[in-house]
Write a protein that holds these residues in place. Structure first.
Motif, short mmCIF file in Angstrom:
data_model
loop_
_atom_site.label_atom_id
_atom_site.label_comp_id
_atom_site.label_asym_id
_atom_site.label_seq_id
_atom_site.Cartn_x
_atom_site.Cartn_y
_atom_site.Cartn_z
N GLY A 91 0.93 -1.17 0.06
CA GLY A 91 -0.13 -0.02 0.11
C GLY A 91 1.00 1.21 0.06
O GLY A 91 0.38 2.56 -0.54
N GLY A 92 1.97 1.16 0.76
CA GLY A 92 2.80 2.41 0.57
C GLY A 92 3.22 2.67 -0.79
O GLY A 92 3.45 3.83 -1.14
N PHE A 93 3.47 1.77 -1.82
CA PHE A 93 3.84 2.07 -3.00
C PHE A 93 2.76 3.03 -3.89
O PHE A 93 3.06 4.05 -4.52
CB PHE A 93 4.29 0.95 -3.84
CG PHE A 93 5.32 0.15 -3.68
CD1 PHE A 93 6.81 0.80 -4.01
CD2 PHE A 93 5.49 -0.78 -2.80
CE1 PHE A 93 7.81 0.25 -3.81
CE2 PHE A 93 6.71 -1.40 -2.67
CZ PHE A 93 7.64 -0.90 -2.86
N PHE A 94 1.35 2.58 -3.56
CA PHE A 94 0.21 3.26 -4.17
C PHE A 94 0.09 4.70 -3.43
O PHE A 94 -0.31 5.51 -4.01
CB PHE A 94 -1.04 2.48 -4.09
CG PHE A 94 -1.02 1.21 -4.58
CD1 PHE A 94 -1.07 0.98 -6.06
CD2 PHE A 94 -0.75 -0.09 -4.03
CE1 PHE A 94 -0.93 -0.18 -6.79
CE2 PHE A 94 -0.65 -1.22 -4.96
CZ PHE A 94 -0.89 -1.27 -6.28
N LEU A 95 0.18 4.73 -2.15
CA LEU A 95 0.27 5.89 -1.37
C LEU A 95 1.39 6.91 -2.17
O LEU A 95 1.18 8.09 -2.32
CB LEU A 95 0.51 5.92 0.10
CG LEU A 95 0.36 7.24 1.01
CD1 LEU A 95 -0.92 7.71 0.71
CD2 LEU A 95 0.50 6.71 2.32
N HIS A 96 2.56 6.55 -2.32
CA HIS A 96 3.62 7.07 -2.85
C HIS A 96 3.10 7.70 -4.01
O HIS A 96 3.54 8.93 -4.72
CB HIS A 96 4.99 6.62 -2.75
CG HIS A 96 6.07 7.44 -3.28
ND1 HIS A 96 6.69 8.51 -2.30
CD2 HIS A 96 6.73 7.45 -4.70
CE1 HIS A 96 7.66 9.01 -3.23
NE2 HIS A 96 7.71 8.43 -4.41
N LEU A 97 2.49 6.70 -5.10
CA LEU A 97 2.03 7.03 -6.41
C LEU A 97 1.04 8.26 -6.19
O LEU A 97 1.27 9.19 -7.16
CB LEU A 97 1.43 5.80 -6.81
CG LEU A 97 0.90 5.80 -8.24
CD1 LEU A 97 1.87 5.89 -9.29
CD2 LEU A 97 -0.15 4.74 -8.42
N ALA A 98 0.62 8.42 -5.41
CA ALA A 98 -0.61 9.40 -5.10
C ALA A 98 -0.02 10.53 -4.60
O ALA A 98 -0.36 11.76 -5.04
CB ALA A 98 -1.85 8.99 -4.34
#
Length: 134
Positions: A91-98
């Motif tokens: 999920g951290g990867f997706f949060l960084h994506l955003a």
């Protein structure tokens, strides 16, 4: 119900959502916004890849968890710790994506690191439990 029965079931169904979510989201982004930037593509792939691989790891983990002969409460704790770590790391990867920017730390990168620590703690706990029963 035992942790080694319910938690792997959750992991298996989560794998299906990772596969479907990756396909659907990539298609949605491609249709609505054209192509992804290189940064977004890297983090999008990393999030799905980590989620898939770590969920498969969790299936092996849950096979070995009963062999450590932990109490029921400890099995639940370590199993939930592992799944929370998987969710946090991917999920951290997706949060960084955003929220993130290239070359800069973000809440997503901190969440990814926290997830790695949770996964490591769960794996160490299992390793110690298994080593005690050699």
């Amino acid at each position: 119900m035992q942790a080694s029965t319910l938690l792997p079931t959750i992991a298996v169904f989560s794998l299906v959502t990772v596969e479907f979510g990756g396909h659907a989201l990539l298609r949605l982004i491609a249709v609505q916004h054209g192509t992804l930037t290189a940064l977004r593509e890297r983090f999008f792939r990393a999030g799905h890849a980590h989620a898939g691989v770590l969920l498969v790891l969790s299936l092996a983990y849950f096979l070995y968890l009963p062999r450590a002969e932990f109490s029921s409460g400890a099995e639940w704790l370590f199993g939930i710790l592992l799944l929370a770590g998987v969710l946090a790391q991917s999920g951290g990867f997706f949060l960084h994506l955003a929220l993130g920017a290239e070359g800069r730390s973000s809440p997503g990168t901190h969440l990814t690191r926290a997830g790695a620590v949770l996964i490591a703690a769960a794996l160490i706990a299992l390793g110690v439990g298994l080593a005690q029963h050699l």
